[in-house]
Design a protein around this motif. Structure first.
Motif, PDB file in Angstrom:
ATOM      1  N   GLY A 230      14.915   4.004  -3.266  1.00 36.77           N
ATOM      2  CA  GLY A 230      13.593   3.959  -3.185  1.00 36.77           C
ATOM      3  C   GLY A 230      13.169   2.638  -2.304  1.00 36.77           C
ATOM      4  N   MET A 231      12.006   2.452  -1.554  1.00 38.67           N
ATOM      5  CA  MET A 231      11.478   1.249  -0.960  1.00 38.67           C
ATOM      6  C   MET A 231      10.355   0.788  -1.654  1.00 38.67           C
ATOM      7  N   TYR A 232      10.444  -0.487  -2.162  1.00 37.75           N
ATOM      8  CA  TYR A 232       9.394  -1.131  -3.195  1.00 37.75           C
ATOM      9  C   TYR A 232       8.757  -2.130  -2.298  1.00 37.75           C
ATOM     10  N   PHE A 233       7.582  -2.500  -2.644  1.00 33.42           N
ATOM     11  CA  PHE A 233       7.372  -3.835  -2.191  1.00 33.42           C
ATOM     12  C   PHE A 233       6.623  -4.685  -3.215  1.00 33.42           C
ATOM     13  N   ALA A 234       7.363  -5.836  -3.392  1.00 33.08           N
ATOM     14  CA  ALA A 234       7.193  -6.848  -4.351  1.00 33.08           C
ATOM     15  C   ALA A 234       5.885  -7.609  -3.698  1.00 33.08           C
ATOM     16  N   ASP A 235       5.189  -8.231  -4.890  1.00 32.36           N
ATOM     17  CA  ASP A 235       3.913  -8.959  -4.726  1.00 32.36           C
ATOM     18  C   ASP A 235       4.212 -10.306  -3.849  1.00 32.36           C
ATOM     19  N   LEU A 236       5.033 -10.985  -4.331  1.00 30.27           N
ATOM     20  CA  LEU A 236       5.642 -12.249  -3.470  1.00 30.27           C
ATOM     21  C   LEU A 236       7.061 -12.292  -4.001  1.00 30.27           C
ATOM     22  N   GLY A 237       7.675 -13.061  -2.908  1.00 29.59           N
ATOM     23  CA  GLY A 237       9.225 -13.252  -3.168  1.00 29.59           C
ATOM     24  C   GLY A 237       9.961 -14.309  -2.249  1.00 29.59           C
ATOM     25  N   TRP A 238      11.001 -14.560  -2.533  1.00 28.77           N
ATOM     26  CA  TRP A 238      11.911 -15.381  -1.802  1.00 28.77           C
ATOM     27  C   TRP A 238      13.125 -14.667  -1.586  1.00 28.77           C
ATOM     28  N   LEU A 239      13.328 -14.094  -0.286  1.00 32.09           N
ATOM     29  CA  LEU A 239      14.613 -13.211  -0.292  1.00 32.09           C
ATOM     30  C   LEU A 239      15.651 -13.838  -0.055  1.00 32.09           C
ATOM     31  N   LEU A 240      15.951 -15.278   0.286  1.00 32.07           N
ATOM     32  CA  LEU A 240      17.038 -15.905   0.387  1.00 32.07           C
ATOM     33  C   LEU A 240      17.570 -16.392  -0.996  1.00 32.07           C
ATOM     34  N   VAL A 241      16.762 -16.494  -1.754  1.00 36.38           N
ATOM     35  CA  VAL A 241      17.271 -16.722  -3.304  1.00 36.38           C
ATOM     36  C   VAL A 241      17.385 -15.523  -4.053  1.00 36.38           C
ATOM     37  N   ARG A 242      16.805 -14.267  -3.499  1.00 37.51           N
ATOM     38  CA  ARG A 242      16.661 -12.953  -4.049  1.00 37.51           C
ATOM     39  C   ARG A 242      15.904 -13.191  -5.534  1.00 37.51           C
ATOM     40  N   LEU A 243      14.751 -13.743  -5.191  1.00 38.65           N
ATOM     41  CA  LEU A 243      13.741 -13.710  -6.403  1.00 38.65           C
ATOM     42  C   LEU A 243      12.228 -13.146  -6.172  1.00 38.65           C
ATOM     43  N   LEU A 244      11.845 -12.187  -6.849  1.00 39.09           N
ATOM     44  CA  LEU A 244      10.645 -11.468  -6.520  1.00 39.09           C
ATOM     45  C   LEU A 244       9.659 -11.652  -7.721  1.00 39.09           C
ATOM     46  N   LEU A 245       8.322 -11.945  -7.326  1.00 36.68           N
ATOM     47  CA  LEU A 245       7.438 -12.396  -8.357  1.00 36.68           C
ATOM     48  C   LEU A 245       6.353 -11.265  -8.344  1.00 36.68           C
ATOM     49  N   GLU A 246       6.170 -10.651  -9.505  1.00 47.40           N
ATOM     50  CA  GLU A 246       5.218  -9.493  -9.556  1.00 47.40           C
ATOM     51  C   GLU A 246       4.355  -9.995 -10.575  1.00 47.40           C
ATOM     52  N   VAL A 247       2.857  -9.799  -9.955  1.00 45.74           N
ATOM     53  CA  VAL A 247       1.580 -10.003 -10.691  1.00 45.74           C
ATOM     54  C   VAL A 247       1.093  -8.816 -11.405  1.00 45.74           C
ATOM     55  N   ASP A 248       1.186  -8.727 -12.765  1.00 47.19           N
ATOM     56  CA  ASP A 248       0.772  -7.475 -13.286  1.00 47.19           C
ATOM     57  C   ASP A 248      -0.563  -7.357 -13.255  1.00 47.19           C
TER      58      ASP A 248
ATOM     59  N   ILE B  23      15.135  -2.485  -8.906  1.00 48.05           N
ATOM     60  CA  ILE B  23      15.136  -3.746  -8.088  1.00 48.05           C
ATOM     61  C   ILE B  23      16.231  -4.543  -8.773  1.00 48.05           C
ATOM     62  N   ARG B  24      16.428  -4.736  -9.965  1.00 46.88           N
ATOM     63  CA  ARG B  24      17.467  -5.690 -10.424  1.00 46.88           C
ATOM     64  C   ARG B  24      18.756  -5.070 -10.151  1.00 46.88           C
ATOM     65  N   GLU B  25      18.975  -3.807 -10.267  1.00 43.53           N
ATOM     66  CA  GLU B  25      20.171  -3.238  -9.960  1.00 43.53           C
ATOM     67  C   GLU B  25      20.820  -3.387  -8.633  1.00 43.53           C
ATOM     68  N   ALA B  26      19.488  -3.633  -7.969  1.00 47.15           N
ATOM     69  CA  ALA B  26      19.887  -3.911  -6.365  1.00 47.15           C
ATOM     70  C   ALA B  26      20.272  -5.459  -6.093  1.00 47.15           C
ATOM     71  N   GLY B  27      20.241  -6.179  -7.226  1.00 49.54           N
ATOM     72  CA  GLY B  27      20.755  -7.644  -7.092  1.00 49.54           C
ATOM     73  C   GLY B  27      19.457  -8.743  -7.198  1.00 49.54           C
ATOM     74  N   PHE B  28      18.252  -8.410  -7.422  1.00 47.87           N
ATOM     75  CA  PHE B  28      17.424  -9.118  -7.162  1.00 47.87           C
ATOM     76  C   PHE B  28      16.816  -9.496  -8.591  1.00 47.87           C
ATOM     77  N   ASP B  29      16.342 -10.767  -8.927  1.00 45.61           N
ATOM     78  CA  ASP B  29      15.716 -11.341 -10.158  1.00 45.61           C
ATOM     79  C   ASP B  29      14.151 -11.132 -10.006  1.00 45.61           C
ATOM     80  N   VAL B  30      13.540 -10.517 -11.139  1.00 49.58           N
ATOM     81  CA  VAL B  30      12.143 -10.700 -11.092  1.00 49.58           C
ATOM     82  C   VAL B  30      11.460 -11.235 -12.165  1.00 49.58           C
TER      83      VAL B  30
END
Length: 373
Positions: A269-287, A310-317
């Motif tokens: 699936g394609m997801y859209f994280a609120d904010l993120g830093w792709l180079l360091v694979r960190l996503l920020l979600e605002v609930d 998302i985590r299984e795809a190698g990103f931290d959240v």
């Protein structure tokens, strides 16, 4: 958004309902809220604050229209009429008048026993008293093109509203409402990621016009703050708290995050994280609070499934709530600790600091200090 058609008609200005029907006990207990001489709002005990504030603001607007008071609705009051979101729910209505209100003498009127006289109030108490006024008048010049008609009300145009909010509001409230007004002006809609190129091009053109117009106020109050807000604004933000999380990053020296980051999950699936830093694979979600209020169980299940993919795809959240973001220093610390040094070495944009944040030394964490959990 306030819709005049959904608001009960205001009484004729020559026949206002009397507040005498409501006892001082009702006012003191909070069951009745005085809005303007002769006008009160009955407060429902179980009603959320923002709904009470919205009803109060709508009633004040109806009184303003019925009494044909002189002025043009401006600032966050105008932003809401244009369909924008705001961070702070206020019952006050801001208007621009052609005369200076502080040059008028107020006629004598009974003072509520518990009210502190303005001249004896502390700075914090004086700000609270000012914020409690039903109609807040401002005096500033308006060009003919700065005013539009909104169902019979004179309202500052969207672009003039952006400039006024960027100049005169604290940066947290300013960026939140300006992001939302950008989305309104360029027609971002509910899924801006579907038209990212068109929206970003429209935002660039809007920003160019606004920065050029801002030069009219070069060197005046709020000019530097407005520049910073306009340069940071985006139509891609989906909530005021996403805007606030981005402001905290910019004001503390964290590398500016990308907005509405596309991520392919492990489930395809394609997801859209609120904010993120792709180079360091960190996503920020605002609930968000609204979705949880509408369907808490379903929303929590969707969040868990989305985060697992998302985590299984190698990103931290990293997840933050609006309550987390209200403590700006602690929120910055959590984001800071989740990023490597290479992603937090930017220069802080100090013009985006609120007065309180600036007076307390800024938001950039001190070396060596870490959050204890």
């Amino acid at each position: 958004m306030y819709d005049p058609h959904d608001t009960p008609a205001a009484p004729h200005p020559t026949h206002r309902p009397s507040t005498a029907a409501h006892s001082h006990h009702d006012v003191a207990s909070g069951a009745v809220k005085p809005l303007r001489r002769g006008s009160v709002l009955v407060v429902h005990p179980d009603e959320p604050f923002w709904e009470t504030a919205s009803r109060a603001r709508a009633k004040i607007l109806s009184i303003f229209e019925a009494e044909r008071l002189e002025g043009t609705v401006c600032l966050e009051s105008a932003a809401r009429l244009h369909g924008a979101r705001v961070m702070a729910q206020s019952q006050s209505v801001d208007i621009i008048t052609s005369w200076k209100p502080n040059g008028l003498k107020r006629r004598p009127c009974p003072r509520r026993p518990a009210r502190v006289p303005s001249r004896d109030a502390s700075p914090a108490e004086r700000r609270r008293l000012l914020e409690a006024r039903p109609i807040v008048r401002h005096h500033m010049p308006l060009a003919a093109g700065d005013v539009v008609d909104h169902d019979g009300l004179r309202v500052t145009s969207p672009e003039r509203t952006i400039l006024d909010c960027a100049r005169f509001l604290q940066p947290d409230r300013a960026l939140a409402v300006v992001d939302s007004l950008f989305a309104v002006v360029v027609g971002a809609g509910d899924h801006p990621w579907d038209h990212r190129r068109r929206i970003e091009a429209a935002c660039a053109e809007l920003r160019r016009r606004l920065l050029a117009r801002l030069e009219e106020w070069a060197g005046q109050r709020g000019y530097r703050r407005a520049q910073a807000v306009l340069l940071a604004a985006t139509a891609m933000s989906q909530s005021v708290w996403e805007s606030e999380a981005r402001r905290l990053c910019l004001a503390s020296g964290i590398t500016p995050p990308q907005v509405q980051v596309p991520v392919r999950g492990a489930d395809g699936g394609m997801y859209f994280a609120d904010l993120g830093w792709l180079l360091v694979r960190l996503l920020l979600e605002v609930d968000g609070e609204v979705k949880l209020a509408v369907d808490p169980d379903g929303e929590m299940r969707r969040r868990i499934a989305r985060e697992e993919a998302i985590r299984e795809a190698g990103f931290d959240v990293l997840r933050l709530t609006p309550e987390d973001l209200r403590d700006s220093r602690a929120a910055v610390r959590r984001i800071w600790d989740a990023l490597p040094p290479s992603a937090r070495d930017a220069s802080p944009i100090t013009a985006l600091l609120t007065t309180h944040e600036r007076d307390s030394g800024g938001l950039r964490p001190s070396a060596g200090a870490r959050t204890h959990t």
